[in-house]
Design an enzyme around this catalytic site. Structure first.
Site, PDB file in Angstrom:
ATOM      1  N   LEU E  74      39.994  51.999  44.378  1.00  0.00           N
ATOM      2  CA  LEU E  74      41.104  51.639  43.502  1.00  0.00           C
ATOM      3  C   LEU E  74      40.899  50.312  42.779  1.00  0.00           C
ATOM      4  O   LEU E  74      41.819  49.785  42.161  1.00  0.00           O
ATOM      5  CB  LEU E  74      42.405  51.641  44.306  1.00  0.00           C
ATOM      6  CG  LEU E  74      42.681  52.957  45.054  1.00  0.00           C
ATOM      7  CD1 LEU E  74      43.972  52.873  45.824  1.00  0.00           C
ATOM      8  CD2 LEU E  74      42.692  54.154  44.124  1.00  0.00           C
ATOM      9  N   HIS E  76      39.675  47.900  39.795  1.00  0.00           N
ATOM     10  CA  HIS E  76      39.504  48.011  38.354  1.00  0.00           C
ATOM     11  C   HIS E  76      38.117  47.542  37.945  1.00  0.00           C
ATOM     12  O   HIS E  76      37.572  46.627  38.562  1.00  0.00           O
ATOM     13  CB  HIS E  76      40.537  47.124  37.639  1.00  0.00           C
ATOM     14  CG  HIS E  76      41.936  47.567  37.860  1.00  0.00           C
ATOM     15  ND1 HIS E  76      42.646  47.233  38.998  1.00  0.00           N
ATOM     16  CD2 HIS E  76      42.768  48.327  37.106  1.00  0.00           C
ATOM     17  CE1 HIS E  76      43.856  47.775  38.926  1.00  0.00           C
ATOM     18  NE2 HIS E  76      43.955  48.438  37.796  1.00  0.00           N
ATOM     19  N   ASP E 126      19.315  44.283  57.205  1.00  0.00           N
ATOM     20  CA  ASP E 126      18.247  45.256  56.927  1.00  0.00           C
ATOM     21  C   ASP E 126      16.865  44.630  57.063  1.00  0.00           C
ATOM     22  O   ASP E 126      15.959  45.240  57.636  1.00  0.00           O
ATOM     23  CB  ASP E 126      18.425  45.810  55.504  1.00  0.00           C
ATOM     24  CG  ASP E 126      17.342  46.805  55.141  1.00  0.00           C
ATOM     25  OD1 ASP E 126      17.036  47.686  55.967  1.00  0.00           O
ATOM     26  OD2 ASP E 126      16.796  46.712  54.025  1.00  0.00           O
TER      27      ASP E 126
END
Lengths: 159, 159, 159, 159, 159, 159
Positions: E74, E76, E126
């Site tokens: 949601l 923008h 990672d």
């Protein structure tokens, strides 16, 4: 003189363009795909029939202009107002790509134009590589830019 | 001889690689970023401090290798097994980029290597353009490929 | 009978396709773009000259097939082996899109074919909307699929 | 009358929206997913429990609205100010999707609304396809738009 | 008090920011990667040589800031004007990440800053996971925000 | 002991997983979103009605698992075979996220599970931030992994 993307300690960051003026900006970039003369003939023969090699390169270039901030780490997302990719045979052994990108924003669209030219050229390479693996993309460069504080730039012969 | 990405009517399509053999494939591509000698000196000075220009180019190149099928319309999605981007100063006025990409698949990774080299070069352009707008990306080409039905390819001097 | 994407509590998840057999899979999907007869005439006139509306739709459809797992939440990433988008005028007032996608994998490519057909149709809408805002995309459906445990599927007239 | 995305030679380009006025723009699009009555019953039963089929379709539609310029070649990147996806059962055998997208910009959001409706519909197809492969997406169309030079558009019955 | 992303029926939608004022907005977020002391030593030793672990994290964080609306349903799309990622060793056993994001827009960039901090931290995980699988990302939080109707926010100790 | 993502000169590269065995791999990761008790009550009240906060987090997490190689620079593209995101209230003041990702491949899916957990948590933050800016994402960690040369990993209390 210093590299503007490096802070005092040499670390990369996205420079602040918030305080810069919102102006109309245009950038024009170009590239050349060098190939065997018979490869260009094949493209042109195909092109006469349906035009898909050049059409694919144009579409790929336009879409790549929009993907520039996803690819180039420190590029700002920019609301582009137009993008056009010209693909022109340069007989006997090259294809020229000229890209024009515009925006009305606080920073320029040089990288968008260069990225689009690069991806359009790579698309031509991809579609023709089965017949000509030795093609070379060369002369990928900015032809001109306007708008923005640093003023106009027009590439000169001697560069 | 025909362009394999065009069907009988000249329309673009993604060629079927389903029947091809799954083999170890390697592609090596390279590019050159030509610049002013003083630009290279600035990069190297920054590089000595923190290395971010070259590090950014390497990371951007590796990430671009993975984005290739999103950029080049007719490229297949390929599970890459490795990607490495070497960025080397070529004194006095250029940076060389050499990319090696590998996969174990039914089609090769030339486009992944070329796309990575191109985006690594564009990243260098982006990070230095404020001091040298006249930089040029050139010699973007496939150096070698192996694996696959069409056999080994090694670029020769005369190409 | 139950919806396979919902677990016991009705929560969405990506179903496990790890234990399924790796087979050759093909899916064919189609869509229709209904338009005014004069819009089709304009496309065809443009198409005769350069073919870019249909070429753009084909390229956009092929690229969308590859983006399917980015768009449809529960779709698996699938190494597609081929994708082809046919765009055909249906005189007097429609364009038909037929997409064929293949893979050799443990799950099928219906969604890739449908997504490609949908984006190809939307691309036609986009390129013609200035002259015909009332166009409608309809009959987006799976024509056939083969490969996989659930066997062949061929859409019948009565569906 | 001419197709605005084609230049004089019929080549695709992204039209220049830089000179257009920045206004509030709204687009509403809709689609219908036709299915077997028992499929709708299954969705609704699942929906009563947890709502994930409709929730997934809404989320996928909203995310797709934002991805529109990545999918539709000649769409401009637009800073959307809102997006809403309504998913409503149409008993006995369909689900209706209505999408409203807004922006304050120099070009409209029709493609964003249509793309969102399409992806929301495809998400429903994906989640239900194991029980009903014959579903069909239909009536994907623009219901209305406002803002911009070309004025208001409201789809009429006769279209 | 209500959750602003849920409408009257509890359905998710992208809230309308069209009517909000366009102001300069800044958000600062941070995260901590907890690790074994010997892991931090390895990073720092590598870092002294070439700096790639921290450089990779910075680049990944900046790129993730730009991808936020692709990831968080949601959010923008926001034209960011700057993004900076600081990566600092916290001896003996942690790395701290501090991200500052700015825009001039009608809605804030908290999610961009938090997403960038999260991806920078995951990049460190990672790159070090082969030697320290037990690392933990913690304290991912907003430090401050300014601009916008809701005023300044500065996290306090007691939170 | 050395960091496997750095070559002899400390430069980042994508490690070669081509020679590793293709095995079934599973990774489970988790995260905690700490919040005010009244925020959790609001979510649960909304959740009882329609479930959209948790549903959005689940969908966002699953989609993020697939985007991992686009976000984490040195992650390999991996054909995931399943992904599931559990979102559970931890009364009185937290939401727990547990993600399970699987593949049959030559490298593991720890980063996919961690990235999914992180994005699911950020989605909860985004949807609730208007009522509780002080939320904190914490304990983002790997719970277990199996498959692959390095064997099983189960996080222990003392870590």
């Amino acid at each position: 003189m210093e590299l503007t993307h490096l802070d005092g300690e040499g670390q990369a960051f996205m420079v602040d363009v918030g305080g810069k003026e919102m102006t109309e900006r245009v950038a024009v970039a170009a590239a050349l795909v060098k190939m065997k003369p018979e490869t260009l003939e094949l493209i042109l023969a195909g092109n006469i029939k349906k035009g898909d090699v050049f059409a694919s390169a144009r579409i790929a270039g336009i879409m790549a202009a929009k993907r520039t901030p996803d690819l180039i780490p420190l590029c700002h997302p920019i609301p582009l107002t137009s993008a056009a990719v010209e693909v022109k045979p340069q007989k006997p052994d090259a294809v020229e790509i000229i890209v024009t990108v515009k925006c009305r924003y606080t920073t320029g669209v040089e990288m968008e134009a260069l990225t689009a030219a690069s991806v359009a050229a790579l698309t031509i390479y991809d579609m023709c590589k089965a017949v000509d693996r030795g093609m070379e993309i060369t002369c990928l460069r900015l032809l001109s830019k306007s708008g923005g504080r640093s003023g106009e730039y027009h590439r000169t012969e001697t560069e």
